[in-house]
Design an enzyme around this catalytic site. Structure first.
Site, PDB file in Angstrom:
ATOM      1  N   GLY A   1       0.815  -1.214   0.000  1.00 59.48           N
ATOM      2  CA  GLY A   1       0.000   0.000   0.000  1.00 59.48           C
ATOM      3  C   GLY A   1       0.844   1.257   0.000  1.00 59.48           C
ATOM      4  N   ARG A   2       2.061   1.123   0.460  1.00 59.06           N
ATOM      5  CA  ARG A   2       2.951   2.301   0.465  1.00 59.06           C
ATOM      6  C   ARG A   2       4.391   1.896   0.210  1.00 59.06           C
ATOM      7  NH1 ARG A   2       3.315   3.865   6.837  1.00 59.06           N
ATOM      8  NH2 ARG A   2       2.990   1.776   7.646  1.00 59.06           N
TER       9      ARG A   2
ATOM     10  N   ASP B   1       0.376 -11.455   6.680  1.00 63.22           N
ATOM     11  CA  ASP B   1       0.934 -10.554   5.659  1.00 63.22           C
ATOM     12  C   ASP B   1       2.244  -9.941   6.135  1.00 63.22           C
ATOM     13  OD1 ASP B   1      -1.206  -9.461   7.391  1.00 63.22           O
ATOM     14  OD2 ASP B   1      -0.535  -7.540   6.627  1.00 63.22           O
TER      15      ASP B   1
HETATM   16  P1  AMP Z   1       0.572  -3.037   8.348  1.00 60.78           P
HETATM   17  O1  AMP Z   1      -0.434  -3.087   9.450  1.00 60.78           O
HETATM   18  O2  AMP Z   1       1.509  -1.857   8.431  1.00 60.78           O
HETATM   19  O3  AMP Z   1       1.310  -4.321   8.162  1.00 60.78           O
HETATM   20  O4  AMP Z   1      -0.255  -2.753   7.008  1.00 60.78           O
HETATM   21  C1  AMP Z   1      -1.376  -3.498   6.614  1.00 60.78           C
HETATM   22  C2  AMP Z   1      -1.740  -3.105   5.207  1.00 60.78           C
HETATM   23  O5  AMP Z   1      -2.038  -1.722   5.127  1.00 60.78           O
HETATM   24  C3  AMP Z   1      -0.635  -3.354   4.186  1.00 60.78           C
HETATM   25  O6  AMP Z   1      -1.245  -3.754   2.987  1.00 60.78           O
HETATM   26  C4  AMP Z   1      -0.003  -1.990   4.043  1.00 60.78           C
HETATM   27  O7  AMP Z   1       0.617  -1.818   2.804  1.00 60.78           O
HETATM   28  C5  AMP Z   1      -1.195  -1.075   4.199  1.00 60.78           C
HETATM   29  N1  AMP Z   1      -0.842   0.238   4.720  1.00 60.78           N
HETATM   30  C6  AMP Z   1      -0.450   0.556   5.975  1.00 60.78           C
HETATM   31  N2  AMP Z   1      -0.250   1.870   6.087  1.00 60.78           N
HETATM   32  C7  AMP Z   1      -0.515   2.422   4.877  1.00 60.78           C
HETATM   33  C8  AMP Z   1      -0.480   3.753   4.348  1.00 60.78           C
HETATM   34  N3  AMP Z   1      -0.173   4.798   5.102  1.00 60.78           N
HETATM   35  N4  AMP Z   1      -0.813   3.904   3.056  1.00 60.78           N
HETATM   36  C9  AMP Z   1      -1.149   2.863   2.285  1.00 60.78           C
HETATM   37  N5  AMP Z   1      -1.213   1.604   2.717  1.00 60.78           N
HETATM   38  C10 AMP Z   1      -0.895   1.381   3.993  1.00 60.78           C
HETATM   39 MG    MG Z   2       2.461  -5.180   6.885  1.00 59.88          MG
END
Ligand code: AMP
Ligand code: MG
Length: 503
Positions: free
Chosen positions: A102-103, A262
């Site tokens: 996502g980023r 993930d």
């Molecule tokens: P995480 O909890 O950080 O492992 O993220 C879970 C999902 O949310 C993953 O697919 C990340 O890529 C997405 N994600 C987290 N933060 C962001 C952000 N600020 N912008 C876009 N996608 C995000």
């Molecule tokens: Mg993640």
């Protein structure tokens, strides 16, 4: 305050990085070409020469005037093919069918001096087709934590994604408050996760499972080509790598805190640093994540969580194990059943090294458990107690360093008597054992309050503490002059630091 530039200036080259297209083989439906949205006014916060070396980039790139623009996604090195990938995942036990980078944006892959691939990802450089409702950005706070912990893990010798460096921007990002935006360049042999396989499986695109498995096997498990049961062997090795990773986390008191599928690397790397922490006082129920009140991902639960995650990977890859579903389940179950014994074996070997034991004795496990119980009862500091144990000798010199870590000195002292007894069966002399124990018990870890101090100073525009910490933690086993304060117990204000998934 500047504005994001809409166009990206290509540069002829950055350092000597030569990008190769290694996406070939990764199914098209799992990836999208994307354009980074550059971070404006990027300023370099820190750079890791060790990561540069690892990816075969001249560490002198630290002084390259292009570096900040490169890390901010403003300039793309020649040959880069920015790509984001799709994955799914079980988050806190619930299946989420559509996640993905996502980023994070892969620029492409480079080869190191050994011909080993490294995927280079910008993290925080804008939205991708997998961003869902989020902004594609990252804040300085979480970026510093990821940068420092990646390099600290590498210093500890624990498998991890790496960070080449990070930049801060004039752009402010909305989280609980407005925070400075930042980006880092993450590097790993592969960023493929368990969730990539779940993505394909739950979309019932079974025909993509083989290419997706082969994609990873060809690049990262090349010894399995031509194996008579390559997928079975591959999953067995992923199980071993995963169990080994968690055993190493337990041995240094590291809590990942968001062990969703993930966030599980197919190579057994520590990946996706969020509200992680190294424990201060030993508490098996510890989790730093305020968004996990039930403690699903607490320290003591990590081995079970990792096993459960691995079972999700197995579920998603069952069709690879046999055409006969019953037989596939039988093979998968056989691999899964080996997870906890494998973990236990790895954990025991880590703990034996921490205690300086070369030989194995039936009583060793209870000796270790007994120590941990006494540490928990005394609220003894995990890192300091084990480091102090390195000073204990057969004649009792050095005991005080260890005993001083315990509120209940008598409890520590009686354990020490049993330990000294156990040492009688060891061949090594004190000096040799102490030296080896100092390689198994770090003096310095990235304690939450140390990272917090570096974040606060960086937010005020002073990046020296980030660099100091990075350098310290590159050599966590070496006593470093004038750095004793970094091995000290956390100050009282550390109690007030709250970590959440917000990043
Ligand atoms: P995480 O909890 O950080 O492992 O993220 C879970 C999902 O949310 C993953 O697919 C990340 O890529 C997405 N994600 C987290 N933060 C962001 C952000 N600020 N912008 C876009 N996608 C995000
Ligand atoms: Mg993640």
């Amino acid at each position: 305050m500047g504005h994001a530039r809409k166009t990206i200036d290509p540069v002829a080259r950055f350092g000597a990085l030569r990008f190769e297209d290694r996406w070939d083989g990764l199914p098209d439906s799992l990836r999208s070409r994307v354009e980074p949205t550059p971070l404006p006014d990027a300023e370099l916060v820190d750079f890791s020469p060790a990561t540069a070396e690892a990816i075969n980039l001249d560490p002198a790139a630290a002084a390259d005037p292009e570096l900040p623009a490169f890390l901010a996604g403003q300039r793309l090195p020649q040959g880069a093919a920015p790509t984001a990938t799709a994955y799914a995942g079980h988050q806190f036990g619930n299946f989420v069918p559509q996640l993905g980078d996502g980023r994070a944006i892969s620029l492409g892959q480079v080869s190191d001096r050994f011909g080993q691939p490294w995927d280079l990802q910008l993290k925080g450089c804008g939205r991708t087709p997998y961003s869902r409702w989020a902004d594609g950005r990252a804040v300085l706070r979480s970026t510093i934590r990821e940068h420092l912990c990646s390099e600290a893990m590498a210093g500890l010798g624990i498998p991890t994604t790496r960070s080449l460096g990070l930049v801060v921007s004039s752009e402010r990002i909305q989280r609980e408050t407005l925070e400075p935006g930042a980006a880092l360049l993450r590097a790993a042999p592969s960023h493929i996760r368990f969730g990539h396989y779940e993505y394909v499986f739950y979309r019932q695109e079974y025909e993509l499972l083989k290419p997706l498995a082969d994609y990873v096997i060809t690049q990262h498990f090349p010894h399995l080509r031509g194996h008579r049961a390559p997928y079975r062997q591959w999953l067995t090795e992923v199980m071993e790598l995963t169990a080994w990773l968690v055993a190493q986390w337990q041995a240094v008191g590291f809590v990942h805190a968001v062990l969703n599928t993930d966030n599980m690397s197919i190579l057994g790397l520590t990946i996706d640093y969020g509200p992680f922490a190294f424990m201060d006082a030993y508490d098996p129920k510890f989790t730093p994540n305020h968004s996990d009140p039930a403690g699903r991902y607490a320290y003591e639960n990590q081995p079970l969580a990792a096993e459960w995650n691995f079972s999700r990977l197995l579920q998603a890859t069952l069709p690879l194990l046999s055409d006969d579903p019953e037989e596939a389940v039988e093979i998968g179950t056989h691999i899964l059943d080996r997870f906890q014994p494998e973990y236990q074996r790895q954990y025991n070997s880590q703990m034996r090294a921490k205690l300086g034991l070369k030989t194995a004795d039936r009583e060793d496990e209870s000796l270790m458990d007994d120590l941990l119980e006494r540490m928990a009862a005394s609220g003894a500091d995990f890192t300091r107690s084990f480091r102090a144990l390195c000073q204990v000798s057969r004649d009792g010199r050095g005991d005080d360093f260890f005993l001083d870590e315990f509120a209940d000195r008598d409890a520590a002292s009686s354990w020490l008597a049993a330990y000294r007894q156990r040492l009688e069966a060891e061949p090594a002399d004190d000096r040799a054992r102490q030296l080896e124990m100092c390689r198994a018990n770090p003096a310095y870890v990235l304690r939450t309050h140390l990272a917090q101090a570096a974040i606060e100073q960086a937010t005020a525009g002073d990046y020296t503490e980030v660099e100091r910490l990075r350098r310290l933690l590159e050599r966590p086993f070496d006593e470093q002059p004038d750095m004793a304060g970094y091995a000290a117990l956390p100050p009282d204000w550390a109690q007030g630091i709250e970590l959440s998934c917000s990043s």
